[in-house]
Design an enzyme around this catalytic site. Structure first.
Site, PDB file in Angstrom:
ATOM      1  N   ASN A 244       0.835  -1.201   0.000  1.00  0.00           N
ATOM      2  CA  ASN A 244       0.000   0.000   0.000  1.00  0.00           C
ATOM      3  C   ASN A 244       0.873   1.256   0.000  1.00  0.00           C
ATOM      4  O   ASN A 244       2.102   1.171  -0.013  1.00  0.00           O
ATOM      5  CB  ASN A 244      -0.937  -0.004   1.206  1.00  0.00           C
ATOM      6  CG  ASN A 244      -0.191  -0.025   2.517  1.00  0.00           C
ATOM      7  OD1 ASN A 244       0.751  -0.794   2.686  1.00  0.00           O
ATOM      8  ND2 ASN A 244      -0.604   0.811   3.467  1.00  0.00           N
ATOM      9  N   HIS A 293       2.164  -7.018   3.833  1.00  0.00           N
ATOM     10  CA  HIS A 293       0.998  -6.246   4.255  1.00  0.00           C
ATOM     11  C   HIS A 293       0.588  -5.254   3.182  1.00  0.00           C
ATOM     12  O   HIS A 293       1.390  -4.823   2.353  1.00  0.00           O
ATOM     13  CB  HIS A 293       1.268  -5.507   5.573  1.00  0.00           C
ATOM     14  CG  HIS A 293       2.102  -4.256   5.429  1.00  0.00           C
ATOM     15  ND1 HIS A 293       1.560  -3.035   5.053  1.00  0.00           N
ATOM     16  CD2 HIS A 293       3.431  -4.034   5.625  1.00  0.00           C
ATOM     17  CE1 HIS A 293       2.519  -2.123   5.016  1.00  0.00           C
ATOM     18  NE2 HIS A 293       3.670  -2.697   5.357  1.00  0.00           N
ATOM     19  N   CYS A 294      -0.697  -4.925   3.182  1.00  0.00           N
ATOM     20  CA  CYS A 294      -1.215  -3.803   2.402  1.00  0.00           C
ATOM     21  C   CYS A 294      -1.929  -2.910   3.411  1.00  0.00           C
ATOM     22  O   CYS A 294      -1.368  -2.600   4.459  1.00  0.00           O
ATOM     23  CB  CYS A 294      -2.124  -4.283   1.270  1.00  0.00           C
ATOM     24  SG  CYS A 294      -3.370  -5.498   1.747  1.00  0.00           S
ATOM     25  N   LYS A 295      -3.157  -2.464   3.142  1.00  0.00           N
ATOM     26  CA  LYS A 295      -3.885  -1.656   4.125  1.00  0.00           C
ATOM     27  C   LYS A 295      -4.444  -2.555   5.231  1.00  0.00           C
ATOM     28  O   LYS A 295      -4.106  -2.421   6.407  1.00  0.00           O
ATOM     29  CB  LYS A 295      -5.003  -0.881   3.425  1.00  0.00           C
ATOM     30  CG  LYS A 295      -5.778   0.076   4.338  1.00  0.00           C
ATOM     31  CD  LYS A 295      -4.970   1.289   4.727  1.00  0.00           C
ATOM     32  CE  LYS A 295      -4.725   2.246   3.578  1.00  0.00           C
ATOM     33  NZ  LYS A 295      -5.910   2.974   3.117  1.00  0.00           N
ATOM     34  N   THR A 301      -2.499  -8.396  -0.317  1.00  0.00           N
ATOM     35  CA  THR A 301      -1.601  -9.327   0.370  1.00  0.00           C
ATOM     36  C   THR A 301      -1.921 -10.771   0.009  1.00  0.00           C
ATOM     37  O   THR A 301      -1.045 -11.550  -0.376  1.00  0.00           O
ATOM     38  CB  THR A 301      -1.714  -9.124   1.892  1.00  0.00           C
ATOM     39  OG1 THR A 301      -1.301  -7.788   2.219  1.00  0.00           O
ATOM     40  CG2 THR A 301      -0.853 -10.115   2.646  1.00  0.00           C
TER      41      THR A 301
END
Length: 611
Positions: A244, A293-295, A301
């Site tokens: 992200n 990880h993303c948000k 992910t």
């Protein structure tokens, strides 16, 4: 006792048995004259010959929107413990045991996955055999599972897909209930405790994106990068991949000795071929575990982790989606499901090629092969980027003006109540511790307003396939209650939880998780054409001080130009000659001293597949 009394008792026993037999007409038989699965309209009473039990109100899925399953790994573990205990109970020795469910199609599908998975794990049935039992007799097919998106369902994940994903995880050592720590799983999957789950133990960890500062914001606990350091070091996590936009400074990870990479693409979208290749190369070039990880750590992910499972372990796209959702419910959303389906064939081909080269080099006593990314291309006619131009993250999509899909999913998960006591820790005495045929015409597109589950996926499958993360739920309608709850009323509670949970993140007695093994074959059917985004961004945040000679970007020497709105570009040239000190990986950890193995869980011999 007189002869007449004996005759009377025998007659009554026969009548009761006949009544039980009538109740079991159409039930699925898993162990002859012993274990059954039935769908009943009313709650039955146990008799002298039959013991009935249901888990519909005990194991409940925590939904985001219209999603309703499959149940997570902790619930599957607790179900297996429960059923093993019943089968070994002295008082139930001569009774038939019936797991019954209601005609609620959502509960019925989840119950089917539970007992079907038990059959695959403990009774050594193939997924197809277990599914045949589930649809035998008068049993109707099962409602397919859907993603955690707000809109219409466009992809069906079947009960059979889930069983095949579990089987594949067993084969490669991802699932082992003899060593699985259910309390650790349920602790760390909570938002206040880090919101993280292992997908492939010892290699790939999915977690929610860190924030600049640990705090509670609008009732949602946020964790700074430093909160994760002790856990990552304990579990040999050496690399972090961020998907992200930049929220925290990557230097906070690299200064602590971790490698950090940015592979940005838009929330809810699918990655470009370049992003996918670089992610796979990072994972393949890293000796330790990779935390992604993303948000929210769900969509983007899960998508890239799914690509890794397909390439290195030959999961089908459906098996990968099923296993990742069992480990981390809500993962892989909307178009990302179809992306994995369309990429399956090319990822399998690259994986087969890589394994073939590895075998050749191993024959020549070469210890390890790192594939060359310059010569690889994930071929596709659908998901090509229209341009190789790079854009700065703040130019599109993820901005501060509105909530993205990841924001909404994080908020929903953060408002969940602590795990219900109905699935609380098991007592010490209870616990010691798709293949789809290439010719299959099945489409996963769900027609509007049509009844789900009308087609049995088993009947289309002609090739047998080989088949352990979120907390237990308290109610099916919990989502509506969570959405309506005001954030201000829960802030104090969340603050208290956050303060205590951060201490848990620093807890030194965390069990390490063992890694998996090599892959196993399957098959695939492509999905119809669709469009995608072309906004992607990658940066290696590791400076010379914390770099290693095996860093993927260094070996590739990428030259990236990132254009901002003003047309200015930032050249990020990474030289293969850069050197840095080597970091010794942490020593392996022993198990928690308070963990007990379950006598109710028979020995599992994972069937590793060697190519």
């Amino acid at each position: 006792m007189t002869l007449d009394n004996l005759k009377h008792s025998a007659i009554l026993s026969t009548l009761f048995k006949m009544a039980d037999d009538n109740d079991l007409l159409g039930a699925s038989e898993f162990i002859k004259d012993r274990l059954y699965f039935a769908t009943l309209r009313s709650k039955p009473k146990s008799t002298a010959n039959t013991h009935y039990f249901s888990t519909d109100e005990e194991f409940v899925y925590e939904n985001f929107y219209a999603d309703f399953g499959p149940l997570n790994l902790a619930m599957l573990y607790r179900y297996c413990c429960k059923l093993n205990k019943k089968l070994k109970s002295f008082t139930l020795t001569r009774k038939r045991i019936v797991h019954y469910t209601s005609f609620d199609q959502r509960k019925r599908a989840n119950a089917a996955v539970l007992i079907g998975a038990y059959a695959v794990i403990y009774l050594k049935k193939t997924p197809e055999e277990a599914y045949r039992a589930l649809i035998s007799g008068s049993n109707a097919s099962y409602l397919p599972f859907r993603d955690a998106s707000f809109g219409n369902c466009t992809y069906n994940l079947t009960v059979l897909d889930c069983l095949q994903g579990i089987r594949k995880a067993l084969q490669h050592g991802f699932l082992n209930f003899e060593t699985f720590d259910v309390n650790e799983y349920e602790h760390y999957e909570r938002v206040e405790n880090g919101d993280l789950n292992w997908i492939t133990p010892g290699k790939l960890l999915a977690f929610s994106g860190p924030h600049p500062k640990s705090k509670v914001e609008n009732g949602y606990p946020l964790h700074a990068p430093e909160a994760y350091f002790p856990y990552f070091r304990k579990h040999n996590v050496t690399t972090i991949v961020r998907l992200n936009k930049k929220i925290y400074d990557a230097k906070r990870f690299t200064d602590a000795g971790f490698d950090h990479y940015d592979l940005f693409f838009v929330d809810g979208s699918t990655p470009s071929d370049i992003i996918t290749r670089r992610f796979l190369h990072i994972c393949e070039s890293t000796s330790g575990a990779v935390a992604v990880h993303c948000k929210a750590g769900l969509g983007r992910t899960g998508t890239l982790i799914g690509c890794y499972l397909m390439k290195h372990y030959r999961f089908t796209s459906a098996e990968a989606i099923a296993w990742i959702r069992i480990c981390r419910p809500g993962s892989i959303i909307g178009p990302q499901q179809h992306y994995l389906e369309e990429k399956q064939a090319s990822l399998w081909a690259h994986g087969d090629s890589l394994r073939s080269k590895q075998r050749q080099y191993q024959d020549r006593s070469v210890p390890q092969l790192i594939s060359s990314m310059d010569n690889l291309s994930i071929s596709t006619s659908i998901f090509k980027s229209h341009s190789l131009d790079r854009m700065e993250e703040n130019d599109y999509a993820e901005n501060d003006l509105g909530m993205t899909q990841g924001d909404k999913l994080r908020a929903l998960k953060g408002r969940r109540q602590p795990r219900s006591a109905t699935t609380g820790a098991i007592r010490v005495e209870d616990v010691k511790v798709h293949t789809r045929s290439p010719s299959q015409p099945l489409s996963r597109m769900k027609p509007p307003a049509s009844s789900q589950g009308s087609i049995s996926p088993l009947k289309s499958s002609k090739v047998p396939a080989s088949s352990s993360s979120s907390s237990s739920s308290s109610s099916v309608s919990a989502s509506a209650k969570r959405i309506g709850r005001s954030s201000s009323s829960s802030t104090n509670l969340k603050s208290t939880r956050l303060a205590s949970s951060l201490g848990n993140l620093y807890e030194p007695n965390t069990e390490s998780i063992s890694s998996g093994k090599p892959p196993s074959p399957s098959s695939f059917t492509p999905h119809p054409v669709r469009t995608t985004y072309n906004y992607h961004y990658e940066v290696n945040n590791n400076n010379n001080q914390y770099s290693t000679t095996s860093s993927p970007s260094k070996s590739l020497g990428y030259n990236l130009n990132h254009s901002g709105p003003s047309g200015a570009s930032a050249n990020a040239r990474l030289s293969a000659g850069e050197q840095g000190h080597q970091r010794n990986p942490p020593a392996g950890l022993s198990g928690l001293s308070t963990r007990h193995l379950s006598r109710s869980i028979p020995s599992l011999q994972s069937e590793y597949v060697q190519y």
